[in-house]
Design an enzyme around this catalytic site. Sequence first.
Site, short mmCIF file in Angstrom:
data_model
loop_
_atom_site.label_atom_id
_atom_site.label_comp_id
_atom_site.label_asym_id
_atom_site.label_seq_id
_atom_site.Cartn_x
_atom_site.Cartn_y
_atom_site.Cartn_z
N GLY A 13 113.80 -27.45 123.18
CA GLY A 13 113.55 -28.60 124.04
C GLY A 13 114.47 -28.66 125.24
O GLY A 13 114.80 -29.74 125.74
N ALA A 14 114.85 -27.51 125.76
CA ALA A 14 115.79 -27.45 126.88
C ALA A 14 115.20 -27.96 128.18
O ALA A 14 115.93 -28.28 129.11
CB ALA A 14 116.29 -26.02 127.06
N GLY A 16 113.45 -30.72 128.65
CA GLY A 16 113.40 -32.18 128.74
C GLY A 16 114.72 -32.74 129.25
O GLY A 16 115.69 -32.02 129.47
N GLU A 56 113.30 -18.63 126.67
CA GLU A 56 112.23 -18.17 125.79
C GLU A 56 111.20 -19.28 125.69
O GLU A 56 111.50 -20.38 125.21
CB GLU A 56 112.82 -17.86 124.41
N SER A 139 117.37 -40.19 116.84
CA SER A 139 117.28 -41.36 117.70
C SER A 139 117.65 -42.61 116.90
O SER A 139 117.51 -42.64 115.68
CB SER A 139 115.83 -41.50 118.21
N TYR A 152 107.04 -41.78 115.25
CA TYR A 152 108.29 -41.28 115.82
C TYR A 152 109.49 -41.75 114.99
O TYR A 152 110.38 -40.95 114.66
CB TYR A 152 108.42 -41.74 117.28
N LYS A 156 112.13 -39.34 112.93
CA LYS A 156 113.56 -39.34 113.20
C LYS A 156 114.36 -39.79 111.96
O LYS A 156 115.45 -39.28 111.71
CB LYS A 156 113.88 -40.19 114.43
#
Length: 164
Positions: A13-14, A16, A56, A139, A152, A156
């Site tokens: 998730g780099a 975001g 990647e 979160s 969600y 989490k």
Amino acid sequence: MINLKNTNVVLTGATGGIGNSILEVLVDAEANIVATGTNEEKLNKIKNKYQTVKVEKFDISEHRNIENFINRVSDKLGNKIDILINNAGVTSDNLSIRMKEEEWKKVIDINLTSTFLLSKNVLKKMLKEKKGKIINITSVVGHAGNVGQANYSASKAGLVAMSK
């Protein structure tokens, strides 16, 4: 200042907002990084901005490809992963009464199941090395819940419990 020189890190998730902030800290700490995400344009921006970062493209929802993905990024890092940062995730907000089963499943599948599978496959490598760290980004809604985010929040909360 943290020094991670010669430390191999895989960051999901780099592309975001949170992932990009984590990436900046890792670059400043001189880590060897493989940054992953699904947005090719943003991955190319990362590659151009940080020449030392390997990128990647990978969709963590592709469960059948996770083992190969871990092997691929491990190869890029000299066959050793010191840290896995499970940051990738999705939201699909809706009130529970209106939430479709597909919305529920997608968020649980990506945020929780994919994180489990990534961790499981990295653990195999870390156990051989007798060291390693897995960091799961969660979160506050995993502890408190939130209106319109049952899926969600549950994903989490599952990450919190799984991490413990």
